[in-house]
Enzyme design. Structure first.
Site, mmCIF file in Angstrom:
data_model
loop_
_atom_site.group_PDB
_atom_site.id
_atom_site.type_symbol
_atom_site.label_atom_id
_atom_site.label_comp_id
_atom_site.label_asym_id
_atom_site.label_seq_id
_atom_site.Cartn_x
_atom_site.Cartn_y
_atom_site.Cartn_z
ATOM 1 N N GLN A 98 94.878 46.060 -57.115
ATOM 2 C CA GLN A 98 93.455 46.404 -56.986
ATOM 3 C C GLN A 98 92.886 46.723 -58.355
ATOM 4 O O GLN A 98 93.446 47.519 -59.120
ATOM 5 C CB GLN A 98 93.263 47.608 -56.042
ATOM 6 C CG GLN A 98 91.791 47.897 -55.770
ATOM 7 C CD GLN A 98 91.555 49.007 -54.747
ATOM 8 O OE1 GLN A 98 92.488 49.643 -54.264
ATOM 9 N NE2 GLN A 98 90.289 49.249 -54.442
ATOM 10 N N HIS A 129 87.307 46.084 -50.558
ATOM 11 C CA HIS A 129 86.782 44.738 -50.297
ATOM 12 C C HIS A 129 87.889 43.894 -49.689
ATOM 13 O O HIS A 129 89.072 44.102 -49.965
ATOM 14 C CB HIS A 129 86.261 44.081 -51.583
ATOM 15 C CG HIS A 129 87.226 44.160 -52.722
ATOM 16 N ND1 HIS A 129 87.389 45.300 -53.473
ATOM 17 C CD2 HIS A 129 88.101 43.255 -53.222
ATOM 18 C CE1 HIS A 129 88.311 45.100 -54.391
ATOM 19 N NE2 HIS A 129 88.774 43.861 -54.257
HETATM 20 P P1 5GP Z 1 90.909 43.433 -56.618
HETATM 21 O O1 5GP Z 1 91.736 43.064 -57.830
HETATM 22 O O2 5GP Z 1 90.289 44.795 -56.806
HETATM 23 O O3 5GP Z 1 91.618 43.286 -55.308
HETATM 24 O O4 5GP Z 1 89.761 42.366 -56.555
HETATM 25 C C1 5GP Z 1 88.642 42.432 -57.383
HETATM 26 C C2 5GP Z 1 88.062 41.049 -57.457
HETATM 27 O O5 5GP Z 1 86.766 41.154 -57.988
HETATM 28 C C3 5GP Z 1 88.852 40.104 -58.373
HETATM 29 O O6 5GP Z 1 89.294 38.970 -57.625
HETATM 30 C C4 5GP Z 1 87.859 39.731 -59.455
HETATM 31 O O7 5GP Z 1 87.963 38.383 -59.852
HETATM 32 C C5 5GP Z 1 86.520 40.043 -58.813
HETATM 33 N N1 5GP Z 1 85.491 40.436 -59.752
HETATM 34 C C6 5GP Z 1 85.625 41.280 -60.810
HETATM 35 N N2 5GP Z 1 84.445 41.426 -61.441
HETATM 36 C C7 5GP Z 1 83.532 40.670 -60.746
HETATM 37 C C8 5GP Z 1 82.149 40.417 -60.920
HETATM 38 O O8 5GP Z 1 81.477 40.928 -61.810
HETATM 39 N N3 5GP Z 1 81.570 39.573 -60.002
HETATM 40 C C9 5GP Z 1 82.284 39.004 -58.977
HETATM 41 N N4 5GP Z 1 81.609 38.191 -58.159
HETATM 42 N N5 5GP Z 1 83.599 39.220 -58.800
HETATM 43 C C10 5GP Z 1 84.215 40.048 -59.669
#
Ligand code: 5GP
Length: 113
Positions: free
Chosen positions: A93, A99
């Site tokens: 994360q 999300h």
């Molecule tokens: P996590 O790593 O927290 O499970 O997922 C976060 C996701 O958010 C990642 O897949 C990353 O690519 C996406 N992400 C990070 N910054 C942004 C942004 O500014 N806009 C969008 N649309 N996605 C983002």
């Protein structure tokens, strides 16, 4: 409390590519897609991690899953898609606003890396 990155996107303070929204959540395209379809289902309520959700959030979490179904189907991938929640930095994360990742459009190996 400072807004999360996703709250800023929801509030249109920074850009996002929106594919769906309702009173409880939004869905945007992931900025760095890991599959041909890679969407993020994000509640308006900024719960940091899945483990921070409580029984109060039960209906909201169910709603997010049904929205994942809908957006996958709307994109033409209703029969084969993956829904993932990364909980905590150790599990990958990076944005601490809960999300669901919705991914489809390529072979998805199991278990994920
Ligand atoms: P996590 O790593 O927290 O499970 O997922 C976060 C996701 O958010 C990642 O897949 C990353 O690519 C996406 N992400 C990070 N910054 C942004 C942004 O500014 N806009 C969008 N649309 N996605 C983002």
């Amino acid at each position: 409390m400072a807004k999360t990155l996703f709250e800023k996107i929801i509030d249109r303070e920074i850009p996002g590519s929106f594919v769906y929204e309702d009173e409880q959540c939004v869905v945007i395209k992931d900025i760095n897609p890991g599959a041909p379809l890679h969407l993020l289902v994000i509640p308006r309520k900024p719960i940091p991690r899945l483990v921070d959700a409580t029984v109060e959030d039960q209906a909201l979490l169910g709603h997010l899953m049904l929205v994942a179904n809908k957006v996958a189907a709307d994109a033409g991938f209703g029969e084969a898609f993956r829904v993932t929640v990364n909980n905590g930095a150790g599990a990958g994360q990076s944005v601490f606003h809960i999300h669901l990742h919705v991914m489809a459009g390529r072979p998805l190996k199991w278990p994920p890396g």
